[in-house]
Design a protein around this motif. Sequence first.
Motif, PDB file in Angstrom:
ATOM      1  N   TRP A  78      50.933  30.607  -6.737  1.00 25.92           N
ATOM      2  CA  TRP A  78      52.069  30.513  -5.786  1.00 25.92           C
ATOM      3  C   TRP A  78      52.002  31.912  -4.945  1.00 25.92           C
ATOM      4  CZ3 TRP A  78      57.478  28.655  -7.969  1.00 25.92           C
ATOM      5  CH2 TRP A  78      57.320  27.212  -8.355  1.00 25.92           C
ATOM      6  N   SER A  79      51.418  32.842  -5.332  1.00 27.32           N
ATOM      7  CA  SER A  79      51.656  34.102  -4.589  1.00 27.32           C
ATOM      8  C   SER A  79      50.364  34.071  -3.811  1.00 27.32           C
ATOM      9  CB  SER A  79      51.437  35.170  -5.580  1.00 27.32           C
ATOM     10  OG  SER A  79      50.238  35.002  -6.373  1.00 27.32           O
ATOM     11  N   LYS A  80      49.376  33.051  -3.741  1.00 28.54           N
ATOM     12  CA  LYS A  80      48.164  33.039  -3.045  1.00 28.54           C
ATOM     13  C   LYS A  80      47.518  34.184  -2.706  1.00 28.54           C
ATOM     14  CE  LYS A  80      49.101  28.704  -0.838  1.00 28.54           C
ATOM     15  NZ  LYS A  80      49.557  28.008  -1.956  1.00 28.54           N
ATOM     16  N   THR A  81      47.343  34.853  -3.943  1.00 26.71           N
ATOM     17  CA  THR A  81      46.328  35.942  -3.962  1.00 26.71           C
ATOM     18  C   THR A  81      45.018  35.381  -4.592  1.00 26.71           C
ATOM     19  OG1 THR A  81      46.961  36.561  -5.922  1.00 26.71           O
ATOM     20  CG2 THR A  81      48.171  37.566  -4.229  1.00 26.71           C
ATOM     21  N   GLU A  82      43.896  36.607  -4.309  1.00 29.81           N
ATOM     22  CA  GLU A  82      42.702  36.157  -4.956  1.00 29.81           C
ATOM     23  C   GLU A  82      42.677  36.454  -6.522  1.00 29.81           C
ATOM     24  OE1 GLU A  82      42.258  34.648  -1.594  1.00 29.81           O
ATOM     25  OE2 GLU A  82      40.471  34.634  -3.239  1.00 29.81           O
ATOM     26  N   GLU A  83      43.863  36.997  -6.864  1.00 33.71           N
ATOM     27  CA  GLU A  83      43.684  37.122  -8.462  1.00 33.71           C
ATOM     28  C   GLU A  83      43.514  36.052  -9.582  1.00 33.71           C
ATOM     29  OE1 GLU A  83      46.647  41.121  -8.030  1.00 33.71           O
ATOM     30  OE2 GLU A  83      47.038  39.759  -9.293  1.00 33.71           O
ATOM     31  N   ALA A  84      44.071  34.938  -8.674  1.00 32.51           N
ATOM     32  CA  ALA A  84      44.150  33.790  -9.615  1.00 32.51           C
ATOM     33  C   ALA A  84      42.576  33.472 -10.218  1.00 32.51           C
ATOM     34  CB  ALA A  84      44.600  32.670  -9.149  1.00 32.51           C
ATOM     35  N   LEU A  85      42.384  33.376 -11.625  1.00 31.04           N
ATOM     36  CA  LEU A  85      41.164  32.908 -11.956  1.00 31.04           C
ATOM     37  C   LEU A  85      40.717  31.503 -11.563  1.00 31.04           C
ATOM     38  CD1 LEU A  85      42.264  34.184 -15.683  1.00 31.04           C
ATOM     39  CD2 LEU A  85      40.612  35.309 -14.154  1.00 31.04           C
TER      40      LEU A  85
ATOM     41  N   PHE B  95      47.296  33.692 -17.761  1.00 30.60           N
ATOM     42  CA  PHE B  95      47.848  32.434 -17.100  1.00 30.60           C
ATOM     43  C   PHE B  95      49.301  32.398 -16.907  1.00 30.60           C
ATOM     44  CE2 PHE B  95      43.852  30.560 -15.700  1.00 30.60           C
ATOM     45  CZ  PHE B  95      43.042  30.422 -16.732  1.00 30.60           C
ATOM     46  N   PHE B  96      49.975  33.626 -17.315  1.00 26.50           N
ATOM     47  CA  PHE B  96      51.254  33.586 -17.311  1.00 26.50           C
ATOM     48  C   PHE B  96      51.915  34.167 -15.976  1.00 26.50           C
ATOM     49  CE2 PHE B  96      55.525  34.276 -18.939  1.00 26.50           C
ATOM     50  CZ  PHE B  96      55.894  35.489 -18.381  1.00 26.50           C
ATOM     51  N   ARG B  97      51.325  35.133 -15.327  1.00 24.25           N
ATOM     52  CA  ARG B  97      51.821  35.657 -14.204  1.00 24.25           C
ATOM     53  C   ARG B  97      52.030  34.922 -13.008  1.00 24.25           C
ATOM     54  NH1 ARG B  97      49.080  40.804 -12.256  1.00 24.25           N
ATOM     55  NH2 ARG B  97      47.800  40.215 -13.735  1.00 24.25           N
ATOM     56  N   ASP B  98      50.810  33.967 -12.782  1.00 21.98           N
ATOM     57  CA  ASP B  98      50.719  33.016 -11.445  1.00 21.98           C
ATOM     58  C   ASP B  98      49.916  31.959 -11.918  1.00 21.98           C
ATOM     59  OD1 ASP B  98      50.046  33.794  -7.890  1.00 21.98           O
ATOM     60  OD2 ASP B  98      51.044  32.029  -8.935  1.00 21.98           O
ATOM     61  N   PRO B  99      50.152  31.050 -12.676  1.00 17.86           N
ATOM     62  CA  PRO B  99      49.420  30.105 -13.032  1.00 17.86           C
ATOM     63  C   PRO B  99      49.115  29.076 -12.130  1.00 17.86           C
ATOM     64  CG  PRO B  99      51.541  29.582 -13.979  1.00 17.86           C
ATOM     65  CD  PRO B  99      51.475  31.066 -13.374  1.00 17.86           C
ATOM     66  N   LEU B 100      50.072  28.829 -11.110  1.00 18.83           N
ATOM     67  CA  LEU B 100      49.689  27.942  -9.949  1.00 18.83           C
ATOM     68  C   LEU B 100      49.496  28.292  -8.595  1.00 18.83           C
ATOM     69  CD1 LEU B 100      52.906  25.833 -11.009  1.00 18.83           C
ATOM     70  CD2 LEU B 100      50.830  25.233 -11.665  1.00 18.83           C
TER      71      LEU B 100
ATOM     72  N   ILE C 236      42.160  34.489 -26.129  1.00 15.35           N
ATOM     73  CA  ILE C 236      43.437  34.006 -25.841  1.00 15.35           C
ATOM     74  C   ILE C 236      43.844  33.458 -24.379  1.00 15.35           C
ATOM     75  CG2 ILE C 236      45.813  34.588 -26.078  1.00 15.35           C
ATOM     76  CD1 ILE C 236      44.695  36.664 -28.242  1.00 15.35           C
ATOM     77  N   LEU C 237      44.004  32.110 -24.451  1.00 21.44           N
ATOM     78  CA  LEU C 237      44.525  31.508 -22.868  1.00 21.44           C
ATOM     79  C   LEU C 237      46.093  31.665 -23.126  1.00 21.44           C
ATOM     80  CD1 LEU C 237      41.593  30.439 -22.667  1.00 21.44           C
ATOM     81  CD2 LEU C 237      42.683  28.543 -21.819  1.00 21.44           C
ATOM     82  N   GLY C 238      46.632  32.780 -22.371  1.00 19.04           N
ATOM     83  CA  GLY C 238      48.126  32.815 -22.359  1.00 19.04           C
ATOM     84  C   GLY C 238      48.766  32.363 -21.180  1.00 19.04           C
ATOM     85  N   CYS C 239      49.460  31.128 -21.445  1.00 16.75           N
ATOM     86  CA  CYS C 239      50.035  30.581 -20.315  1.00 16.75           C
ATOM     87  C   CYS C 239      51.653  30.769 -20.570  1.00 16.75           C
ATOM     88  CB  CYS C 239      49.997  28.944 -20.295  1.00 16.75           C
ATOM     89  SG  CYS C 239      48.115  28.445 -20.668  1.00 16.75           S
ATOM     90  N   GLU C 240      52.071  31.051 -21.644  1.00 18.81           N
ATOM     91  CA  GLU C 240      53.567  31.064 -21.972  1.00 18.81           C
ATOM     92  C   GLU C 240      54.226  32.259 -21.887  1.00 18.81           C
ATOM     93  OE1 GLU C 240      54.859  28.685 -24.977  1.00 18.81           O
ATOM     94  OE2 GLU C 240      54.651  26.792 -23.707  1.00 18.81           O
TER      95      GLU C 240
ATOM     96  N   CYS D  78      60.421  32.250 -12.348  1.00 24.56           N
ATOM     97  CA  CYS D  78      61.410  33.095 -12.516  1.00 24.56           C
ATOM     98  C   CYS D  78      61.586  34.062 -13.804  1.00 24.56           C
ATOM     99  CB  CYS D  78      62.903  32.413 -12.793  1.00 24.56           C
ATOM    100  SG  CYS D  78      63.118  31.462 -11.193  1.00 24.56           S
ATOM    101  N   ARG D  79      61.105  33.468 -14.961  1.00 24.33           N
ATOM    102  CA  ARG D  79      60.915  34.098 -16.085  1.00 24.33           C
ATOM    103  C   ARG D  79      59.669  35.504 -15.768  1.00 24.33           C
ATOM    104  NH1 ARG D  79      58.410  33.413 -21.343  1.00 24.33           N
ATOM    105  NH2 ARG D  79      57.539  31.640 -20.399  1.00 24.33           N
ATOM    106  N   ALA D  80      58.705  34.904 -15.246  1.00 27.80           N
ATOM    107  CA  ALA D  80      57.707  36.197 -15.004  1.00 27.80           C
ATOM    108  C   ALA D  80      57.978  37.241 -14.288  1.00 27.80           C
ATOM    109  CB  ALA D  80      56.304  35.323 -14.660  1.00 27.80           C
ATOM    110  N   THR D  81      58.974  36.741 -13.245  1.00 30.34           N
ATOM    111  CA  THR D  81      59.425  37.932 -12.329  1.00 30.34           C
ATOM    112  C   THR D  81      60.509  38.455 -12.736  1.00 30.34           C
ATOM    113  OG1 THR D  81      58.801  36.346 -10.414  1.00 30.34           O
ATOM    114  CG2 THR D  81      60.277  38.243  -9.873  1.00 30.34           C
ATOM    115  N   VAL D  82      61.487  38.036 -13.252  1.00 28.89           N
ATOM    116  CA  VAL D  82      62.807  38.429 -13.456  1.00 28.89           C
ATOM    117  C   VAL D  82      62.984  39.333 -14.877  1.00 28.89           C
ATOM    118  CG1 VAL D  82      65.399  38.023 -13.833  1.00 28.89           C
ATOM    119  CG2 VAL D  82      64.282  36.995 -12.025  1.00 28.89           C
ATOM    120  N   CYS D  83      62.394  38.399 -15.921  1.00 30.75           N
ATOM    121  CA  CYS D  83      62.435  38.765 -17.248  1.00 30.75           C
ATOM    122  C   CYS D  83      61.311  39.807 -17.420  1.00 30.75           C
ATOM    123  CB  CYS D  83      62.436  37.871 -18.139  1.00 30.75           C
ATOM    124  SG  CYS D  83      63.818  37.048 -18.298  1.00 30.75           S
ATOM    125  N   TRP D  84      60.198  39.522 -17.124  1.00 27.17           N
ATOM    126  CA  TRP D  84      58.956  40.407 -17.587  1.00 27.17           C
ATOM    127  C   TRP D  84      58.805  41.366 -16.616  1.00 27.17           C
ATOM    128  CZ3 TRP D  84      53.832  40.505 -14.962  1.00 27.17           C
ATOM    129  CH2 TRP D  84      53.072  41.179 -15.619  1.00 27.17           C
TER     130      TRP D  84
END
Lengths: 266, 300
Positions: free
Chosen positions: B76-83, B69-74, B42-46, A166-172
């Motif tokens: 969920w968007s099921k795109t090919e962009e995930a590393l 790894f912030f935008r879509d770490p798990l 930098i491994l950015g997850c947060e 939610c933070r990635a979508t709503v805030c960022w």
Amino acid sequence: MFVELNNLLNTTPDRAEQGKLTLLCDAKTDGSFLVHHFLSFYLKANCKVCFVALFQSFSHYNIVGQKLGVNLTVARERGQLVFLEGLKSAVDVFFQTQEEPHPLQFLREANAENLKPLFEFVREALKPVDSGEARWTYPVLLVDDLSVLLSLGMGAVAVLDFIHYCRATVCWELKGNMVILVHDSGDVEDEENDILLNGVSHQSHLILRAEGLATGFCRDVHGQLRILWRRPLQPTAQRDQSLTYQYKIQDKSVSFFAKGMSPAVL
Amino acid sequence: MLDSLLSLGGLVLLRDSVEWEGRSLLKALVKKSALCGEQVHILGCEVSEEEFREGFDSDINNRLVYHDFFRDPLNWSKTEEALPGGPLGALRAICKRTDPGPVTIALDSLSWLLLHLPCTTLCQALHAVSHQDACPGDSSPVGKVSVLGLLHEELHGPGPVGALSSLAQTEVTLGSTKGQASAHILCRRPRQRPTDQTQWFSILPDFSLDLQEGPSIESQPYSDPHIPPVDPTTHLTFNLHLSKKEREAKDSLILPFQFSSEKQQALLRPRPGQATSHIFYEPDAYDDLDQEDPDDDLDI
């Protein structure tokens, strides 16, 4: 919205900061007055609000909202407010066919791994509509409250992942704001709630913590509010980092005063 | 000592809390390595890439390689962009690099990795990364690898934190000492005793480290020399002051139980004018002045 609280936070509906996550937490008292404050604040700021209300019914928020000068029914009809009434839609999950994913789908599944359907509901509710003119200023997600999801069987990490997305979508992505309420049970054995509270605290920019008085119930002072801004370690920002006020909730407003300076005591 | 943390290499653990956040220190150390000419990954997850790069000027930003790894770490968007391989895969890929030279890897944050991966897997990966010079079969000379891990202490139990702590060459715990931001640094050098010290510091807006000696003794936040001391006796309804005559009378008064020499003489010398008192007693009929049987109940 409570004007005194706006003054303490140094903000007004016109010039609120965007892209921020505010954490509301309450310990030994009821912090829901903060939820009502932010709901009316963002509706008055002409924001598109998605309210995931798991704790109370729509009419409860509507009645309190009317005291604070906002009409939730009208806002919902206008399209400004998207309201997920957890208490009602939890029952709908069981009477709905399984074709469409329901936001509270995890209630149906034995081992729900994540809250992806709920996130997709939020994303769908707040995505910018391609109309001619921009009707709303920025999107806001309000959750009351997150501890209910733990009680319904989700793990703390799954709820933290939901907040992360939610933070990635709503805030960022959409440059909006989020306001989340988490209860602090104060129970040493509730590790999941502690992980959830600390995890969201680390992700938030502003933490408002309503605590009951250490000495117990008082008629004139209902509790204490701690405001913590999570800013980088700058030399000038030492004193601004954390403020503590005591408050008294009245019918249509909340009055704040410095510790020990309640008008009833002086 | 805070500025020489990276020279030792290995795993540097930055332990922060909700009150004292550690991302600014992480960014300050990242900036330092970049200025030294090292490669920085930098491994950015947060936080998002923009938020992490904010505050750095462009030449530092050009040296930073950000793995998002912030935008879509798990996924969920099921795109090919995930590393592929997730964060650990990215970590291993960084270490398989071909060019020599020192490398700094910043993990933002280790807490995120610890919540989503099993502790043993993470510890093994960190061990493999930070002890890379010991791996056999590698013909090219490998430079020093420093790993900076940001750990949020409250999120984990003592077990995982202890495991990471034992892997770390240096541990920096953020907090406050005497009211100012400080870092408690515990340093484990091979074949030497671990050293610890406390360093006061602050981070400037451009993320350079400002080391300080300690809280200055002169700065007292509560005393203000511009406010004159208030006299509390100014607005009373009763009189607290004594006039001169009253003060003299008060000073010359002898207290009744004070044993001065005059009083001693007065007690020793009987006063002439005072007659000793007499008691006149006429015994009743029932009175018995027998001292040996005052109760008169002995049946003799």
